[in-house]
Design a protein around this motif. Structure first.
Motif, PDB file in Angstrom:
ATOM      1  N   UNK A   1       3.405  -0.694 -14.350  1.00  0.00           N
ATOM      2  CA  UNK A   1       2.993  -1.230 -13.043  1.00  0.00           C
ATOM      3  C   UNK A   1       2.126  -0.250 -12.248  1.00  0.00           C
ATOM      4  N   UNK A   2       0.963   0.026 -12.785  1.00  0.00           N
ATOM      5  CA  UNK A   2      -0.010   0.882 -12.116  1.00  0.00           C
ATOM      6  C   UNK A   2      -1.399   0.450 -12.574  1.00  0.00           C
ATOM      7  N   UNK A   3      -2.370   0.672 -11.725  1.00  0.00           N
ATOM      8  CA  UNK A   3      -3.763   0.400 -12.082  1.00  0.00           C
ATOM      9  C   UNK A   3      -4.340   1.632 -12.767  1.00  0.00           C
ATOM     10  N   UNK A   4      -4.988   1.417 -13.900  1.00  0.00           N
ATOM     11  CA  UNK A   4      -5.657   2.489 -14.628  1.00  0.00           C
ATOM     12  C   UNK A   4      -7.007   1.962 -15.099  1.00  0.00           C
ATOM     13  N   UNK A   5      -8.059   2.672 -14.733  1.00  0.00           N
ATOM     14  CA  UNK A   5      -9.392   2.339 -15.229  1.00  0.00           C
ATOM     15  C   UNK A   5      -9.981   3.591 -15.857  1.00  0.00           C
ATOM     16  N   UNK A   6     -10.646   3.409 -16.995  1.00  0.00           N
ATOM     17  CA  UNK A   6     -11.263   4.524 -17.697  1.00  0.00           C
ATOM     18  C   UNK A   6     -12.417   4.001 -18.530  1.00  0.00           C
ATOM     19  N   UNK A   7     -13.158   4.931 -19.110  1.00  0.00           N
ATOM     20  CA  UNK A   7     -14.346   4.571 -19.884  1.00  0.00           C
ATOM     21  C   UNK A   7     -14.068   4.368 -21.362  1.00  0.00           C
ATOM     22  N   UNK A   8     -12.912   4.838 -21.842  1.00  0.00           N
ATOM     23  CA  UNK A   8     -12.620   4.684 -23.255  1.00  0.00           C
ATOM     24  C   UNK A   8     -11.241   5.191 -23.612  1.00  0.00           C
ATOM     25  N   UNK A   9     -10.997   5.229 -24.913  1.00  0.00           N
ATOM     26  CA  UNK A   9      -9.688   5.576 -25.459  1.00  0.00           C
ATOM     27  C   UNK A   9      -9.865   6.561 -26.606  1.00  0.00           C
ATOM     28  N   UNK A  10      -8.983   7.552 -26.663  1.00  0.00           N
ATOM     29  CA  UNK A  10      -8.929   8.490 -27.787  1.00  0.00           C
ATOM     30  C   UNK A  10      -7.507   9.067 -27.837  1.00  0.00           C
ATOM     31  N   UNK A  11      -6.954   9.355 -29.021  1.00  0.00           N
ATOM     32  CA  UNK A  11      -5.581   9.858 -29.087  1.00  0.00           C
ATOM     33  C   UNK A  11      -5.427  11.341 -28.753  1.00  0.00           C
ATOM     34  N   UNK A  12      -6.504  12.119 -28.767  1.00  0.00           N
ATOM     35  CA  UNK A  12      -6.426  13.577 -28.572  1.00  0.00           C
ATOM     36  C   UNK A  12      -6.221  13.932 -27.101  1.00  0.00           C
ATOM     37  N   UNK A  13      -5.184  14.715 -26.814  1.00  0.00           N
ATOM     38  CA  UNK A  13      -4.946  15.177 -25.444  1.00  0.00           C
ATOM     39  C   UNK A  13      -5.756  16.443 -25.171  1.00  0.00           C
TER      40      UNK A  13
ATOM     41  N   UNK B   1     -24.748  -2.704   2.383  1.00  0.00           N
ATOM     42  CA  UNK B   1     -25.494  -1.546   2.869  1.00  0.00           C
ATOM     43  C   UNK B   1     -24.633  -0.295   3.023  1.00  0.00           C
ATOM     44  N   UNK B   2     -23.325  -0.446   2.887  1.00  0.00           N
ATOM     45  CA  UNK B   2     -22.457   0.707   3.137  1.00  0.00           C
ATOM     46  C   UNK B   2     -21.533   1.070   1.981  1.00  0.00           C
ATOM     47  N   UNK B   3     -21.759   0.481   0.793  1.00  0.00           N
ATOM     48  CA  UNK B   3     -20.888   0.788  -0.341  1.00  0.00           C
ATOM     49  C   UNK B   3     -21.685   1.341  -1.514  1.00  0.00           C
ATOM     50  N   UNK B   4     -21.015   2.145  -2.333  1.00  0.00           N
ATOM     51  CA  UNK B   4     -21.537   2.561  -3.628  1.00  0.00           C
ATOM     52  C   UNK B   4     -20.867   1.691  -4.687  1.00  0.00           C
ATOM     53  N   UNK B   5     -21.580   1.433  -5.776  1.00  0.00           N
ATOM     54  CA  UNK B   5     -21.039   0.639  -6.879  1.00  0.00           C
ATOM     55  C   UNK B   5     -21.065   1.494  -8.141  1.00  0.00           C
ATOM     56  N   UNK B   6     -19.940   1.571  -8.832  1.00  0.00           N
ATOM     57  CA  UNK B   6     -19.875   2.338 -10.085  1.00  0.00           C
ATOM     58  C   UNK B   6     -20.691   1.640 -11.162  1.00  0.00           C
ATOM     59  N   UNK B   7     -21.233   2.438 -12.065  1.00  0.00           N
ATOM     60  CA  UNK B   7     -21.929   1.887 -13.228  1.00  0.00           C
ATOM     61  C   UNK B   7     -20.958   1.052 -14.062  1.00  0.00           C
ATOM     62  N   UNK B   8     -21.503   0.146 -14.848  1.00  0.00           N
ATOM     63  CA  UNK B   8     -20.665  -0.653 -15.732  1.00  0.00           C
ATOM     64  C   UNK B   8     -20.010   0.239 -16.785  1.00  0.00           C
ATOM     65  N   UNK B   9     -18.936  -0.229 -17.363  1.00  0.00           N
ATOM     66  CA  UNK B   9     -18.304   0.490 -18.453  1.00  0.00           C
ATOM     67  C   UNK B   9     -16.831   0.768 -18.252  1.00  0.00           C
ATOM     68  N   UNK B  10     -16.339   0.710 -17.009  1.00  0.00           N
ATOM     69  CA  UNK B  10     -14.914   0.932 -16.811  1.00  0.00           C
ATOM     70  C   UNK B  10     -14.119  -0.223 -17.393  1.00  0.00           C
ATOM     71  N   UNK B  11     -13.024   0.121 -18.043  1.00  0.00           N
ATOM     72  CA  UNK B  11     -12.101  -0.857 -18.616  1.00  0.00           C
ATOM     73  C   UNK B  11     -10.759  -0.719 -17.911  1.00  0.00           C
ATOM     74  N   UNK B  12     -10.037  -1.824 -17.826  1.00  0.00           N
ATOM     75  CA  UNK B  12      -8.700  -1.839 -17.227  1.00  0.00           C
ATOM     76  C   UNK B  12      -7.668  -1.535 -18.316  1.00  0.00           C
ATOM     77  N   UNK B  13      -6.752  -0.615 -18.030  1.00  0.00           N
ATOM     78  CA  UNK B  13      -5.714  -0.273 -19.003  1.00  0.00           C
ATOM     79  C   UNK B  13      -4.295  -0.425 -18.468  1.00  0.00           C
ATOM     80  N   UNK B  14      -4.101  -0.486 -17.166  1.00  0.00           N
ATOM     81  CA  UNK B  14      -2.770  -0.664 -16.600  1.00  0.00           C
ATOM     82  C   UNK B  14      -2.469  -2.128 -16.342  1.00  0.00           C
ATOM     83  N   UNK B  15      -1.228  -2.433 -15.974  1.00  0.00           N
ATOM     84  CA  UNK B  15      -0.826  -3.816 -15.699  1.00  0.00           C
ATOM     85  C   UNK B  15      -1.386  -4.325 -14.376  1.00  0.00           C
ATOM     86  N   UNK B  16      -1.658  -3.438 -13.435  1.00  0.00           N
ATOM     87  CA  UNK B  16      -2.224  -3.834 -12.143  1.00  0.00           C
ATOM     88  C   UNK B  16      -3.738  -3.924 -12.296  1.00  0.00           C
ATOM     89  N   UNK B  17      -4.316  -5.071 -11.947  1.00  0.00           N
ATOM     90  CA  UNK B  17      -5.748  -5.320 -12.159  1.00  0.00           C
ATOM     91  C   UNK B  17      -6.586  -5.247 -10.897  1.00  0.00           C
TER      92      UNK B  17
END
Length: 159
Positions: free
Chosen positions: A106-118, A14-30
């Protein structure tokens, strides 16, 4: 400390929000958690770069890239700065790059996708404001909890 977002959700539904599906893990910390810091980054990650150059104090940087599929808002250089400055993790409502390097960092990274362009650095954006993040509204100081099941957000600490 082990995190189980399903267990946290069941205990605090009753007190939390949940992110939509789609985040992927990219760092070593899960599994990670911490208070949120935010950066609004409209096609420019300058505000996120500035954030990771400051002490992270075990916080989680949430980058609102507007779910932009055209640019990477985080790469290995920024992740290295975040590690060096004590950030617990980074969540990107958009894309990252350098994933072959990020996966061993050694960091947690979550994102929706990957692309090489900065992004192009123009110095635009905002910090420490409410941001949208894939179904969440994140305010600075909110508590974020993440594992391979997804992301939860709370106004109060859950652990």
């Amino acid at each position: 400390m082990a995190i189980s977002t399903p267990d946290l959700f069941d205990a605090h539904r009753s007190s939390v929000q949940v992110a939509h599906q789609g985040f992927q893990q990219y760092g070593a910390i899960r599994q990670f958690h911490g208070q949120a810091a935010t950066a609004l980054c409209p096609m420019d990650n300058s505000m996120a770069v500035a954030a990771v150059e400051e002490p992270g104090e075990s916080r989680v940087l949430v980058i609102d890239a507007g779910n932009n599929p055209d640019y990477a808002f985080l790469g290995d250089i920024m992740a290295e700065k975040a590690i060096r400055n004590g950030w617990a993790g980074i969540v990107v409502n958009g894309c990252v790059r350098d994933i072959e390097i990020l996966r061993d960092m050694p960091i947690a990274v979550m994102a929706l996708g990957v692309i090489p362009r900065s992004t192009v650095k123009k110095g635009i954006g905002l910090r420490d404001v409410a941001v949208a993040c894939h179904g969440l509204t994140v305010h600075p100081g909110d508590y974020l909890y993440a594992d391979e099941n997804g992301l939860l957000l709370s106004k109060q600490p859950l652990m």
